[in-house]
Design a protein around this motif. Structure first.
Motif, mmCIF file in Angstrom:
data_model
loop_
_atom_site.group_PDB
_atom_site.id
_atom_site.type_symbol
_atom_site.label_atom_id
_atom_site.label_comp_id
_atom_site.label_asym_id
_atom_site.label_seq_id
_atom_site.Cartn_x
_atom_site.Cartn_y
_atom_site.Cartn_z
ATOM 1 N N ALA A 39 -25.527 -24.935 -23.505
ATOM 2 C CA ALA A 39 -26.407 -26.224 -23.323
ATOM 3 C C ALA A 39 -25.281 -27.309 -23.101
ATOM 4 O O ALA A 39 -25.143 -29.058 -23.004
ATOM 5 C CB ALA A 39 -26.962 -26.609 -25.015
ATOM 6 N N ALA A 40 -23.849 -27.809 -24.292
ATOM 7 C CA ALA A 40 -22.889 -28.898 -23.726
ATOM 8 C C ALA A 40 -22.445 -28.919 -22.687
ATOM 9 O O ALA A 40 -22.165 -29.620 -22.076
ATOM 10 C CB ALA A 40 -21.603 -28.344 -25.249
ATOM 11 N N ALA A 41 -22.221 -28.114 -22.072
ATOM 12 C CA ALA A 41 -21.300 -28.271 -20.921
ATOM 13 C C ALA A 41 -22.517 -28.209 -19.839
ATOM 14 O O ALA A 41 -22.492 -29.228 -18.587
ATOM 15 C CB ALA A 41 -20.956 -26.499 -20.453
ATOM 16 N N LEU A 42 -23.322 -27.696 -19.422
ATOM 17 C CA LEU A 42 -24.775 -28.311 -19.334
ATOM 18 C C LEU A 42 -25.337 -30.240 -19.524
ATOM 19 O O LEU A 42 -25.678 -30.435 -18.357
ATOM 20 C CB LEU A 42 -25.822 -27.732 -18.947
ATOM 21 C CG LEU A 42 -27.413 -28.020 -18.588
ATOM 22 C CD1 LEU A 42 -27.041 -28.392 -16.612
ATOM 23 C CD2 LEU A 42 -28.425 -27.438 -18.529
ATOM 24 N N ALA A 43 -25.383 -29.730 -20.093
ATOM 25 C CA ALA A 43 -25.483 -31.146 -20.797
ATOM 26 C C ALA A 43 -24.313 -32.523 -19.701
ATOM 27 O O ALA A 43 -24.541 -33.407 -19.878
ATOM 28 C CB ALA A 43 -25.364 -32.222 -22.383
ATOM 29 N N THR B 258 -22.466 -36.609 -16.112
ATOM 30 C CA THR B 258 -21.223 -36.614 -15.411
ATOM 31 C C THR B 258 -22.241 -37.109 -13.298
ATOM 32 O O THR B 258 -21.569 -38.242 -13.162
ATOM 33 C CB THR B 258 -20.434 -36.054 -15.152
ATOM 34 O OG1 THR B 258 -19.889 -34.820 -16.095
ATOM 35 C CG2 THR B 258 -19.431 -35.561 -13.799
ATOM 36 N N ALA B 259 -23.020 -36.196 -13.198
ATOM 37 C CA ALA B 259 -24.064 -37.118 -12.374
ATOM 38 C C ALA B 259 -24.595 -37.691 -12.304
ATOM 39 O O ALA B 259 -24.974 -38.604 -10.874
ATOM 40 C CB ALA B 259 -24.866 -35.324 -11.981
ATOM 41 N N THR B 260 -25.264 -38.408 -13.155
ATOM 42 C CA THR B 260 -25.867 -39.448 -13.164
ATOM 43 C C THR B 260 -25.308 -40.826 -13.095
ATOM 44 O O THR B 260 -25.504 -41.376 -13.115
ATOM 45 C CB THR B 260 -26.771 -39.676 -15.134
ATOM 46 O OG1 THR B 260 -27.934 -38.537 -15.117
ATOM 47 C CG2 THR B 260 -27.606 -40.835 -15.304
#
Length: 63
Positions: free
Chosen positions: A5-9, A14-16
């Motif tokens: 979950a932290a990696a996905l966040a 970063t993408a945003t």
């Protein structure tokens, strides 16, 4: 270690941040670009780059 979950966040953040980079406004044309004045339907004039005359293969059939 990061959890999923932290990696996905982190990836989403970063993408945003990268997607928000940029400059809003009219494009900047290279120096030496020939510009022409065009009249818009409301009566105002705008300078736009002159379009090159490049005929298309099917122009003879379409015209």
């Amino acid at each position: 270690m990061l959890t999923r979950a932290a990696a996905l966040a982190l990836i989403v953040a970063t993408a945003t941040a990268l997607a928000a980079c940029g400059k809003k406004g009219d494009p900047e044309y290279p120096s030496g670009t020939q510009m022409e004045k065009r009249t818009q339907p409301d009566g105002s004039t705008v300078e736009k780059p002159k379009r090159p005359d490049r005929p298309f293969v099917l122009d003879g059939l379409l015209n």
